[in-house]
Enzyme design. Structure first.
Site, PDB file in Angstrom:
ATOM      1  N   ARG A 115       0.517  32.040 -11.423  1.00 11.32           N
ATOM      2  CA  ARG A 115       0.968  30.641 -11.231  1.00 11.32           C
ATOM      3  C   ARG A 115       0.154  29.712 -12.144  1.00 11.32           C
ATOM      4  NH1 ARG A 115       1.873  31.209  -4.754  1.00 11.32           N
ATOM      5  NH2 ARG A 115       4.061  31.796  -4.935  1.00 11.32           N
TER       6      ARG A 115
ATOM      7  N   ASP B 228      11.463  48.842   8.118  1.00 14.54           N
ATOM      8  CA  ASP B 228      11.532  47.533   8.763  1.00 14.54           C
ATOM      9  C   ASP B 228      11.850  47.742  10.233  1.00 14.54           C
ATOM     10  OD1 ASP B 228      11.873  44.469   7.460  1.00 14.54           O
ATOM     11  OD2 ASP B 228      12.670  44.699   9.500  1.00 14.54           O
TER      12      ASP B 228
ATOM     13  N   ALA C 239      11.167  44.920   4.951  1.00 12.63           N
ATOM     14  CA  ALA C 239      12.242  44.972   3.952  1.00 12.63           C
ATOM     15  C   ALA C 239      12.820  43.576   3.714  1.00 12.63           C
ATOM     16  CB  ALA C 239      13.336  45.927   4.427  1.00 12.63           C
TER      17      ALA C 239
ATOM     18  N   VAL D 299       9.945  39.743   0.303  1.00  9.79           N
ATOM     19  CA  VAL D 299       8.890  40.333  -0.535  1.00  9.79           C
ATOM     20  C   VAL D 299       9.057  41.850  -0.619  1.00  9.79           C
ATOM     21  CG1 VAL D 299       6.400  40.639  -0.845  1.00  9.79           C
ATOM     22  CG2 VAL D 299       7.262  38.465   0.013  1.00  9.79           C
ATOM     23  N   GLY D 300       9.265  42.489   0.534  1.00 10.19           N
ATOM     24  CA  GLY D 300       9.346  43.950   0.552  1.00 10.19           C
ATOM     25  C   GLY D 300      10.508  44.477  -0.279  1.00 10.19           C
TER      26      GLY D 300
ATOM     27  N   SER E 127       0.863  40.415   3.420  1.00 11.91           N
ATOM     28  CA  SER E 127       1.140  39.457   4.496  1.00 11.91           C
ATOM     29  C   SER E 127       0.027  38.421   4.618  1.00 11.91           C
ATOM     30  CB  SER E 127       1.304  40.206   5.828  1.00 11.91           C
ATOM     31  OG  SER E 127       2.224  41.265   5.670  1.00 11.91           O
ATOM     32  N   ASN E 128       0.402  37.239   5.001  1.00  8.58           N
ATOM     33  CA  ASN E 128      -0.537  36.114   5.090  1.00  8.58           C
ATOM     34  C   ASN E 128      -0.968  35.793   6.519  1.00  8.58           C
ATOM     35  OD1 ASN E 128      -1.191  35.015   2.494  1.00  8.58           O
ATOM     36  ND2 ASN E 128       1.012  34.662   2.232  1.00  8.58           N
TER      37      ASN E 128
ATOM     38  N   HIS F 129      -7.061  33.205  -0.747  1.00  3.46           N
ATOM     39  CA  HIS F 129      -5.702  32.865  -1.192  1.00  3.46           C
ATOM     40  C   HIS F 129      -5.312  31.593  -0.461  1.00  3.46           C
ATOM     41  CE1 HIS F 129      -1.720  33.300  -2.657  1.00  3.46           C
ATOM     42  NE2 HIS F 129      -1.188  33.804  -1.561  1.00  3.46           N
TER      43      HIS F 129
HETATM   44  N1  APR Z   1       7.410  46.292  11.606  1.00  8.14           N
HETATM   45  C1  APR Z   1       8.174  46.326  10.490  1.00  8.14           C
HETATM   46  N2  APR Z   1       8.748  45.232   9.964  1.00  8.14           N
HETATM   47  C2  APR Z   1       8.548  44.065  10.567  1.00  8.14           C
HETATM   48  C3  APR Z   1       7.760  43.942  11.730  1.00  8.14           C
HETATM   49  C4  APR Z   1       7.186  45.137  12.258  1.00  8.14           C
HETATM   50  N3  APR Z   1       6.430  45.135  13.362  1.00  8.14           N
HETATM   51  N4  APR Z   1       7.748  42.647  12.103  1.00  8.14           N
HETATM   52  C5  APR Z   1       8.480  41.971  11.197  1.00  8.14           C
HETATM   53  N5  APR Z   1       8.984  42.818  10.272  1.00  8.14           N
HETATM   54  C6  APR Z   1       9.839  42.540   9.136  1.00  8.14           C
HETATM   55  C7  APR Z   1      10.975  41.562   9.430  1.00  8.14           C
HETATM   56  O1  APR Z   1      12.045  42.200  10.113  1.00  8.14           O
HETATM   57  C8  APR Z   1      11.353  41.103   8.024  1.00  8.14           C
HETATM   58  O2  APR Z   1      12.392  41.881   7.461  1.00  8.14           O
HETATM   59  O3  APR Z   1       9.114  41.885   8.107  1.00  8.14           O
HETATM   60  C9  APR Z   1      10.072  41.300   7.213  1.00  8.14           C
HETATM   61  C10 APR Z   1       9.519  40.005   6.678  1.00  8.14           C
HETATM   62  O4  APR Z   1      10.424  39.545   5.737  1.00  8.14           O
HETATM   63  P1  APR Z   1      10.697  37.994   5.476  1.00  8.14           P
HETATM   64  O5  APR Z   1      10.906  37.304   6.777  1.00  8.14           O
HETATM   65  O6  APR Z   1      11.755  37.895   4.447  1.00  8.14           O
HETATM   66  O7  APR Z   1       9.284  37.481   4.905  1.00  8.14           O
HETATM   67  P2  APR Z   1       8.754  37.606   3.402  1.00  8.14           P
HETATM   68  O8  APR Z   1       9.144  36.418   2.634  1.00  8.14           O
HETATM   69  O9  APR Z   1       9.091  38.953   2.864  1.00  8.14           O
HETATM   70  O10 APR Z   1       7.180  37.488   3.659  1.00  8.14           O
HETATM   71  C11 APR Z   1       6.476  38.493   4.345  1.00  8.14           C
HETATM   72  O11 APR Z   1       4.547  38.274   2.929  1.00  8.14           O
HETATM   73  O12 APR Z   1       4.034  36.703   1.289  1.00  8.14           O
HETATM   74  C12 APR Z   1       3.854  37.070   2.622  1.00  8.14           C
HETATM   75  O13 APR Z   1       3.526  34.956   3.758  1.00  8.14           O
HETATM   76  C13 APR Z   1       4.405  36.031   3.576  1.00  8.14           C
HETATM   77  O14 APR Z   1       3.375  36.943   5.540  1.00  8.14           O
HETATM   78  C14 APR Z   1       4.600  36.833   4.832  1.00  8.14           C
HETATM   79  C15 APR Z   1       4.986  38.226   4.281  1.00  8.14           C
END
Ligand code: APR
Length: 308
Positions: free
Chosen positions: A150, A32, A8, A11-12, A118-119, A174
């Site tokens: 892009r 999350d 959440a 991106v989510g 995810s990356n 990517h």
């Molecule tokens: N289960 C559920 N949620 C999780 C877990 C897990 N095991 N581990 C981490 N998270 C959640 C975090 O709590 C956080 O809210 O994943 C979320 C990631 O959000 P951000 O840190 O804001 O990252 P974001 O910018 O959304 O990117 C997420 O997408 O584009 C790709 O490279 C980017 O790999 C990255 C992913």
């Protein structure tokens, strides 16, 4: 119909917001590891929806049972890049997370299609596929639509046309090894060579390759608006069974002379996920670049620690 978004974060939550605004899904579950966080995000988005005239219901939780019988699972959880990091630096941290969440969600939604965000993307799609053990047509990696939007943005600025009128396909991984297809780029059907030379286009491609990094350096974390809009395109094509062609990361079983990896290729997206991988006749230069990109992804896969 239910869609679950795991993660959440930036991106989510943006995926949930953009998707909810389309009013094409009955319920979105935003999962999350941070319980209160996903609830808070869901409430905020829900309270926007009367203004946006959408009836989508959004639930925030850390309980996987809420995701039961989802039609689509979107995996956005894990760690984003920080300045100075490449996508590849995230590999083993994110592989463990992606494997864990795939296992949890496939158990509860055995018929789901998975969209991986995810990356490093092509490797995380592979991890999810190996964990879920389902037909590869149901695992779709989101990258090509993002790289392409892009590219269309930078190109539109250079040649002063609307980005909406630019059609393009980018192949490969990517990241730095994405493969530009100058021959397949056009503006409202007019070949791109009428607007700029291949050398000038290469400069735009270089900007595109560095597009994600530019945002990481400005924001201190990776982008989320364009990535989440790209995810929504995939979701729409599946839900509406619209057979749109986009470049997505798909599992190759011999197409383009490559196998046992996920890589960006043009695919037809419909209700069953990836309904067909479109094979283009590449020239020698394009083939060599695609092979190099595949080698990079395979090398990354070989660096994966054993994941459960
Ligand atoms: N289960 C559920 N949620 C999780 C877990 C897990 N095991 N581990 C981490 N998270 C959640 C975090 O709590 C956080 O809210 O994943 C979320 C990631 O959000 P951000 O840190 O804001 O990252 P974001 O910018 O959304 O990117 C997420 O997408 O584009 C790709 O490279 C980017 O790999 C990255 C992913």
């Amino acid at each position: 119909m239910k869609i679950t978004i795991i993660g959440a974060g930036n991106v989510g939550a943006s995926c949930a917001s953009l998707l909810a605004q389309k009013d094409i899904v009955k319920k979105i579950v935003l999962l999350d590891i941070r319980e209160k966080f996903s609830e808070g995000k869901s409430l905020d988005i829900s309270q926007m929806l009367s203004i946006m005239e959408s009836n989508t219901e959004i639930i925030g939780s850390n309980n996987y049972y809420k995701s039961k019988n989802s039609e689509i699972i979107i995996i956005t959880c894990g760690v984003p890049r920080k300045p100075g990091m490449s996508r590849d630096d995230l590999i083993n941290t994110n592989a463990e997370i992606i494997s864990f969440v795939t296992k949890k969600s496939i158990f509860l939604s055995p018929k789901a299609k998975f969209i991986i965000v995810s990356n490093p993307l092509d490797v995380m799609a592979y991890v999810s596929y190996m964990t879920a053990k389902i037909d590869s047509s149901r695992i779709i990696g989101m990258a090509g639509i993002l790289d392409s939007t892009r590219y269309r943005f930078f190109l539109s600025k250079k040649i002063n046309v609307s980005p909406i009128d630019i059609q393009s396909l980018l192949l490969g991984g990517h990241g730095d090894t994405m493969v530009p297809l100058y021959r397949y780029t056009s503006v409202s059907g007019i070949p791109i060579k009428e607007f700029l030379s291949e050398e000038e286009n290469d400069i735009i491609i270089d900007k595109t390759k560095k597009g994600g990094e530019e945002i990481v350096n400005l924001l201190g974390t990776s982008a989320w608006m364009a990535p989440s809009a790209s995810v929504v395109k995939i979701v729409e094509s599946i839900l509406k069974d619209s057979k749109r062609i986009f470049s997505c990361s798909a599992f190759l079983t011999g197409q383009y002379g490559l196998k046992n990896l996920f890589l960006g290729v043009p695919v037809i997206l419909g209700k069953s996920g990836i309904e067909k991988i479109v094979e283009l006749r590449l020239n020698q230069k394009e083939n060599n670049l695609l092979k190099k990109s595949a080698d990079h992804v395979l090398n990354m896969i070989s660096k994966l620690d054993k994941f459960d």
